[in-house]
Design an enzyme around this catalytic site. Structure first.
Site, PDB file in Angstrom:
ATOM      1  N   CYS A 282      35.195  45.046  44.801  1.00  0.00           N
ATOM      2  CA  CYS A 282      34.934  46.463  45.030  1.00  0.00           C
ATOM      3  C   CYS A 282      35.631  47.385  44.036  1.00  0.00           C
ATOM      4  CB  CYS A 282      35.350  46.816  46.462  1.00  0.00           C
ATOM      5  SG  CYS A 282      35.060  48.525  46.921  1.00  0.00           S
TER       6      CYS A 282
ATOM      7  N   ASP B 178      27.885  48.548  45.240  1.00  0.00           N
ATOM      8  CA  ASP B 178      28.973  48.186  44.329  1.00  0.00           C
ATOM      9  C   ASP B 178      28.825  46.749  43.839  1.00  0.00           C
ATOM     10  OD1 ASP B 178      29.578  47.142  46.839  1.00  0.00           O
ATOM     11  OD2 ASP B 178      31.680  47.762  46.827  1.00  0.00           O
TER      12      ASP B 178
END
Length: 514
Positions: free
Chosen positions: A57, A324
């Site tokens: 992330c 993401d």
């Protein structure tokens, strides 16, 4: 110049092959429903071959919001600081007169040279990237969300994260068809949506830039009612994997590390045991829950889209939908966003231009990367792409089509030092700085180069799911060499160029951009 609106939607861990619009284009009947995303796809352009340039992330969001490859921004893992010198989208938007609002999170650790080591931001997973103004943050430690839940009268358990245990259960072995303890009215997806509507209503029609982030379909894999039962396990696709975990692990030392160390508890709150030993039924149930979480997000997006419709702003707003990174979901006996397989890196990208629908409903086959989003937004708003940016604007795809000099390969990276499990650098006996890989992938082949481990080479036409490593096959030696050279050339041509266009001269400081 007329001011414009931008809505950047960033979901978490949504992989590319869970997009119904793409399924239909391939002649497959979708196994999940996303009517609002379908609308966006019909009115926008969907990029089939889109990747995040790194995982997990924090690094992925750093690349998305700086336009830089991992090798340049060097926020290589969650909790690794992002160098303050890098210009990001938030700062660039401020320079052209926008007040960039952010809902969700960026998982950014600040540069320690700009603050004290006692800064509380160093005690959490991440904070908000400089330049953005938070109007509905998840960070730090989800305090904003849990506070909102409590404020609305829901009694939080002593361990707040126990809201993600199945209803009536105190523990869970893994995938479940039971609903979360938290009702949908108080889910995190609802929280972000409420914050978005509050922000948009407060703008009262004034131009805006909004980063709208969602936490789902990120684990824990449990959904609120009715989404928990919206899809049946038997209707989900089976995992693509080797006959057993040991056969999968034999491919490469890094694969073996994850097969040996991946834990269920990272994906099912309260679970114990190995994540690599999920049987097919458990994986299908996990995927059914994953689809439920996706449909919940889609319903939430429908509320945001409806508000833009009602206020006459839909046709005035550039909308970009992406994630993401992806999620293994049991493929290759893996869970999470790790390694080098496509499931972790291929992600959705849909762009709806404001009033420009020349390619509405079409699917673009060209290779796009997450670093392209920042320059796309800046160019659309009349700004300039920073020289240091590794990405390129995708606006030509929305007008005349793919540029003749567009990239012919996908590039992505993974720094696997001390990621989520038991320090890969120990199990594969490497120094931290040797724990990295980069990938060059085109329509025919995929080459994975490691700093200090054996390479991988896949023939994607014959072996699209990446089971047979051909790097040691003499018949492929010339191709492996060619792709290794491509990887080196890519890295050389994308070395940091922030100041390389400046020159001193008798006339003073000059610039040369070409």
């Amino acid at each position: 110049m007329t001011r414009k609106n931008v809505l950047l939607i960033v979901v978490d861990q949504w992989r590319a092959d869970f997009i119904p619009h793409l399924m239909r284009a391939e002649g497959r009947e979708p196994f999940l429903k996303t009517p609002n995303l379908d609308r966006l796809c019909r009115e926008g352009l969907t990029f089939r071959n889109h990747v995040t340039t790194c995982v997990p992330c924090g690094p992925a969001r750093a690349s998305l919001l700086t336009g830089l490859y991992l090798m340049n921004h060097r926020a290589v893992q969650n909790t690794v600081p992002l160098d303050q010198r890098h210009l990001n989208l938030g700062k660039a938007l401020r320079a052209i007169g926008y007040d960039p609002a952010l809902i969700g999170y960026t998982t950014t650790t600040p540069d320690p040279r700009t603050t004290s080591a006692r800064d509380p931001r160093f005690t959490v997973l991440g904070d908000i990237m400089d330049g953005f103004r938070s109007v509905g943050a998840f960070e730090p430690n989800m305090e904003g969300y849990f506070g909102w839940v409590a404020q609305n009268g829901f009694e939080l358990p002593e361990n707040r994260e126990d809201i993600w245990l199945p209803e009536g259960e105190h523990s869970v072995p893994g995938a479940t068809d039971k609903p979360s303890r938290i009702p949908k009215e108080f889910s995190d997806s609802t929280f972000f949506t409420e914050r978005a509507l509050t922000y948009l209503k407060g703008r009262d029609g004034k131009p805006f830039f909004l980063h709208l982030g969602y936490y789902r379909p990120h684990p824990p894999f449990v959904a609120s009612a009715p989404y928990h039962a919206m899809y049946k396990a038997e209707d989900m696709p089976a995992p693509i994997r080797a006959e057993n975990p040991d056969a999968e692990a034999a491919q490469h030392p890094l694969m073996k590390h994850y097969i040996d160390h991946i834990r269920r508890g990272s994906f099912f709150h309260g679970a114990e045991g190995s994540g690599a030993t999920l049987d097919e039924g458990e994986i299908r149930q996990m995927r059914a829950t994953y689809c439920g979480l996706i449909t919940e997000i889609d319903d939430c997006l429908g509320r945001v889209f409806a508000y833009l419709d009602e206020t006459g702003q839909w046709d005035d707003t550039l909308i970009i939908f992406t994630s993401d990174h992806g999620e293994q979901l049991g493929d290759h006996h893996l869970l999470g966003k790790i390694g080098y397989n496509a499931e972790s890196f291929r992600i959705p990208l849909v762009i709806k231009d404001a009033g420009q629908n020349r390619h509405a409903g079409q699917i673009e086959e060209g290779f796009s990367e997450s670093i392209d989003v920042m320059p796309t937004i800046l160019e659309w708003l009349g700004g300039e792409t920073p020289r240091a940016c590794d990405g390129r604007s995708l606006l030509p795809f929305l007008a005349e089509g793919k540029p003749s000099d567009w990239r012919t390969e996908l590039h992505y990276e993974f720094d696997f030092r001390d990621v989520f499990y038991d320090q890969p650098q120990n199990s594969v006996q490497l120094s931290q700085d040797d724990c990295s890989l980069c990938v060059i992938e085109d329509e025919n082949y995929k080459y994975v180069h490691f700093a200090a481990l054996p390479p991988l080479f896949f023939d994607l036409k014959a072996d699209p799911h990446e089971f047979s490593n051909l790097a040691g096959d003499p018949a492929y030696a010339a191709l492996v060499r060619d792709y290794a050279q491509k990887a080196l050339s890519w890295r050389l041509s994308h070395a940091d160029r922030t100041l390389t266009h400046y020159r001193s001269s008798p006339q003073g400081l000059t610039t040369r951009n070409h």
